[in-house]
Design a protein around this motif. Structure first.
Motif, short mmCIF file in Angstrom:
data_model
loop_
_atom_site.label_atom_id
_atom_site.label_comp_id
_atom_site.label_asym_id
_atom_site.label_seq_id
_atom_site.Cartn_x
_atom_site.Cartn_y
_atom_site.Cartn_z
N GLY A 69 -33.26 -63.23 25.74
CA GLY A 69 -34.71 -63.66 25.49
C GLY A 69 -35.02 -64.98 26.04
O GLY A 69 -34.01 -65.66 26.40
N VAL A 70 -36.08 -65.39 25.99
CA VAL A 70 -36.64 -66.86 26.47
C VAL A 70 -37.51 -67.44 25.53
O VAL A 70 -38.54 -67.03 25.03
CB VAL A 70 -37.03 -66.69 28.00
N VAL A 71 -37.52 -68.82 25.34
CA VAL A 71 -38.54 -69.53 24.69
C VAL A 71 -38.99 -70.47 25.67
O VAL A 71 -38.51 -71.12 26.60
CB VAL A 71 -37.66 -70.53 23.61
N TYR A 72 -40.48 -70.39 25.71
CA TYR A 72 -41.30 -71.52 26.70
C TYR A 72 -41.39 -72.78 25.88
O TYR A 72 -42.02 -72.69 24.73
CB TYR A 72 -42.58 -70.88 27.25
N HIS A 93 -45.48 -70.90 21.51
CA HIS A 93 -46.62 -70.96 20.97
C HIS A 93 -47.77 -70.46 21.21
O HIS A 93 -48.06 -69.99 22.34
CB HIS A 93 -46.93 -72.49 20.90
N GLU A 94 -48.87 -70.23 20.25
CA GLU A 94 -50.04 -69.40 20.57
C GLU A 94 -50.85 -70.06 21.75
O GLU A 94 -51.56 -69.31 22.52
CB GLU A 94 -51.00 -69.22 19.15
N LEU A 95 -50.61 -71.55 21.78
CA LEU A 95 -51.59 -72.15 22.76
C LEU A 95 -50.80 -71.97 24.43
O LEU A 95 -51.66 -71.83 25.12
CB LEU A 95 -51.30 -73.68 22.54
N THR A 96 -49.65 -71.84 24.22
CA THR A 96 -48.90 -71.38 25.37
C THR A 96 -49.21 -69.99 25.81
O THR A 96 -49.58 -69.72 27.12
CB THR A 96 -47.58 -71.50 25.24
N ALA A 97 -49.51 -69.17 24.95
CA ALA A 97 -49.89 -67.62 25.38
C ALA A 97 -51.39 -67.82 26.01
O ALA A 97 -51.49 -67.05 26.87
CB ALA A 97 -49.98 -66.71 23.97
N PRO A 146 -47.11 -63.95 30.26
CA PRO A 146 -47.35 -64.69 29.09
C PRO A 146 -46.35 -64.07 27.86
O PRO A 146 -45.60 -63.06 28.09
CB PRO A 146 -48.47 -64.01 28.47
N PRO A 147 -46.06 -64.89 26.89
CA PRO A 147 -45.13 -64.80 25.77
C PRO A 147 -45.43 -63.23 25.17
O PRO A 147 -46.45 -62.85 24.92
CB PRO A 147 -44.90 -65.68 24.77
N ASP A 148 -44.30 -62.42 24.82
CA ASP A 148 -44.46 -61.34 24.09
C ASP A 148 -44.76 -61.51 22.56
O ASP A 148 -45.47 -60.94 21.65
CB ASP A 148 -43.19 -60.62 24.06
N GLU A 149 -44.20 -62.80 22.14
CA GLU A 149 -44.32 -63.09 20.74
C GLU A 149 -44.72 -64.47 20.48
O GLU A 149 -44.47 -65.55 21.20
CB GLU A 149 -42.81 -62.99 19.86
N THR A 150 -45.64 -64.68 19.47
CA THR A 150 -46.28 -66.19 19.38
C THR A 150 -46.11 -66.70 18.35
O THR A 150 -45.82 -65.98 17.05
CB THR A 150 -47.76 -66.30 19.79
N PHE A 151 -46.09 -67.92 17.86
CA PHE A 151 -46.11 -68.42 16.57
C PHE A 151 -46.77 -69.67 16.59
O PHE A 151 -47.51 -70.28 17.21
CB PHE A 151 -44.71 -68.85 16.22
#
Length: 243
Positions: A69-72, A93-97, A146-151
């Motif tokens: 996995g990777v964290v942006y 983060h959702e803003l990154t997505a 884009p990320p698969d998972e956001t927070f």
């Protein structure tokens, strides 16, 4: 002659680093590696698919498991453009997505880089670095991932043997900036969170956000890793911040 594969830098038992490139014109951010027993979590993906492949080879050379996995840390290109080469789920983060969905819709190519630089010459350093970073791969199959998972706020990623904590901190460099903590290893990845805004968005009085940086120094963490400088121990970080 085959290209030499640089060695990863070991920071702690489970934390490694592919260092940033010292030439600022390369705009090549560091990539963190957190080694769980069941695979590695990357902190950022590298600035190009070619760089990601080099790092993947270095993982094998160091005897580390494959990335899982990777964290942006944020959406800027030098942290995410290598993602397609990794082929692993990303979390951010959702803003990154939101920002990366917009980036993914752009027609990235040499022609696009030239047109945008003509429109705003302040983009020249960034867009010139993007062109150089992508020279090995070309643009035909390139895609922003884009990320698969956001927070929002905080999030945890659990690997076998180690837990990683993500926290959205924002800041002037990028509103979506996230820091990555590895409590059991005493390591804090800062990304670019306290840096000034990117050159083309920077006002005449812009500077580093030292208040934000100071707020992140914690006695529980011995190592502070930013994306475009060498890792610092806590005492070095405090000295650099005037603390």
């Amino acid at each position: 002659m085959a290209e030499a594969v640089p060695a990863l830098v070991r920071i702690t038992e489970r934390v490694w680093l592919w260092p940033h490139h010292p030439d600022p014109d390369r705009v090549q951010a560091a990539v963190g590696v957190i080694a769980g027993d069941d695979g590695c979590l990357l902190v950022d993906a590298g600035h190009s698919p070619a760089l990601a492949r080099r790092i993947a080879r270095a993982l094998g050379g160091a005897g580390l498991p494959r990335a899982r996995g990777v964290v942006y840390t944020h959406h800027h290109w030098d942290h995410v453009w290598g993602a397609q080469a990794w082929g692993v789920p990303a979390v951010a983060h959702e803003l990154t997505a939101e920002a990366l969905r917009a980036e993914a819709a752009k027609p990235w190519s040499e022609a696009y880089l030239r047109a945008q630089t003509a429109r705003d010459p302040r983009l020249a350093p960034s867009y010139g670095a993007r062109s150089r970073a992508m020279a090995a791969d070309g643009w035909d199959s390139f895609r922003v991932v884009p990320p698969d998972e956001t927070f929002t706020g905080r999030h945890r990623v659990r690997l076998a043997g180690v837990t990683v904590e993500l926290e959205h901190v924002g800041g002037g460099h990028a509103a979506d900036s996230t820091v990555v903590r590895v409590p059991s290893e005493g390591v804090l990845f800062l990304g670019d969170c306290f840096y000034p805004p990117p050159y083309h968005l920077r006002g005449p009085d812009a500077g580093p956000d030292l208040e934000l940086a100071r707020s992140l120094v914690d006695e529980a963490y011995e190592w502070y890793v930013e994306s475009h400088d060498a890792p610092r121990r806590r005492a070095e970080a405090k000295a650099a911040l005037g603390g």
